[in-house]
Write an enzyme that holds these catalytic residues in place. Structure first.
Site, PDB file in Angstrom:
ATOM      1  CB  CYS A  40      -0.916  -0.010   1.221  1.00  0.00           C
ATOM      2  SG  CYS A  40      -1.825   1.535   1.471  1.00  0.00           S
ATOM      3  CE1 TYR A 171      -5.518   2.491  -5.102  1.00  0.00           C
ATOM      4  CE2 TYR A 171      -3.919   4.277  -5.137  1.00  0.00           C
ATOM      5  CZ  TYR A 171      -4.278   2.998  -4.774  1.00  0.00           C
ATOM      6  OH  TYR A 171      -3.378   2.215  -4.073  1.00  0.00           O
TER       7      TYR A 171
END
Length: 318
Positions: A40, A171
């Protein structure tokens, strides 16, 4: 996150936003624990700051399995991750439920956990790195300042732009619910990369000669760009390698142990390609691309102190 609604991708909220340093959560060595993932980018930022500051003895870390299933992030034995031997948790969601019984919101890393009260202090990733930088200096092994007061206005401006267009921008491309949303996000992403390419033509790091919070926030996305985002999130107008300054800058930072040692490309690849089943239904993990992060660069010539000059600002220099 993987099933956005509406016209554009919307990141979930982060409801736990308390800070270290007050009466409720005083700064103490050994009291706090960062729950993170090497995969992440938001969580890696915390790991980089912890390493740069030399807080390994003051703040402990637990690393989750990079592959998330229907139960969310989990603590399983595997390469680079394992059981949570301090908290005793099997799933990350257990931290959230211990803090707020019945919690049904988004479960994310990083999490800053208070082992004394067994509660989440924060899952708001921008605040966690700022607290790691500022609240544990008494126990930091390295005299480093990543958010110097004289540069905060510029750092904050860069962070706002980088977050909206690049960190979250990839994203917005990958999880765009429509062609229109994708076209808008990808245009904003590459416009911002073009701006930074120009900025880095005559300065070694984003604000000058020293690594700051702004560099850490940008770098975690750049490190994943050609490896994952270019293909998986369709950010394929240009590769990072097509930007001489940005690519050299990325390799320059990778030479620092804090960046290199917290980067696990196996975790990164497996997380994105296996976890996002709606983007990669067969969950096949590609073998490449494999950019050469160790290729030589000449970024040191841009440093005011010349090659060999320190790249981390001491606290006394704030």
């Amino acid at each position: 996150m993987t099933a956005p609604k509406g016209r554009t991708f919307e990141r979930p909220t982060y409801p736990f936003q308390e800070r270290v340093g007050g009466e409720r959560f005083p700064a103490e060595p050994g009291r706090y624990r960062v729950y993170a993932s090497y995969a992440c980018p938001w969580a890696q930022r915390s790991l980089i700051v912890r390493r740069l500051k030399g807080l390994e003895k003051a703040v402990s870390v637990a690393i989750v399995d990079p592959v998330r299933d229907g139960r969310g992030w989990a603590f399983r034995e595997g390469p680079g991750h394992g059981p949570d031997e301090v908290g005793g948790f099997a799933l990350l969601r257990e931290l959230y439920e211990a803090t707020e019984p019945g919690y049904d919101g988004h479960i994310s890393v990083p999490v800053l956990w208070d082992t004394a009260t067994r509660r989440i202090v924060s899952n708001h990733f921008p605040d966690i790195t700022l607290d790691l930088n500022a609240r544990f200096n008494a126990w930091a092994e390295h005299d480093v300042e990543l958010y110097p007061e004289h540069a905060r206005a510029e750092i904050d401006r860069l962070n706002e732009r980088v977050y909206a267009a690049i960190n979250n921008g990839v994203y917005k491309c990958g999880f765009a619910p429509s062609q229109e949303a994708y076209d808008s996000a990808v245009a904003e992403l590459f416009a911002a990369l073009d701006e930074l390419e120009e900025l880095l033509a005559d300065r070694r790091f984003l604000t000058g000669d020293f690594v700051t919070e702004a560099d850490i926030r940008l770098w975690v996305t750049l490190a994943r760009f050609d490896t994952v985002y270019f293909t998986h999130f369709k950010t394929n107008l240009r590769r990072l390698a097509d930007y001489p300054n940005l690519w050299g800058y990325t390799r320059d930072l990778y030479t620092l142990p804090a960046f290199r040692e917290t980067t696990d490309f196996d975790h990164i690849r497996r997380h994105y390609y296996v976890t996002h089943g709606n983007l990669n239904p067969r969950r096949i993990v590609p073998v490449g691309p494999r950019p050469d992060f160790d290729a030589p660069h000449d970024r040191a010539r841009l440093s005011g102190g010349g090659p060999g000059a320190p790249v981390l600002s001491p606290r006394s220099g704030t």
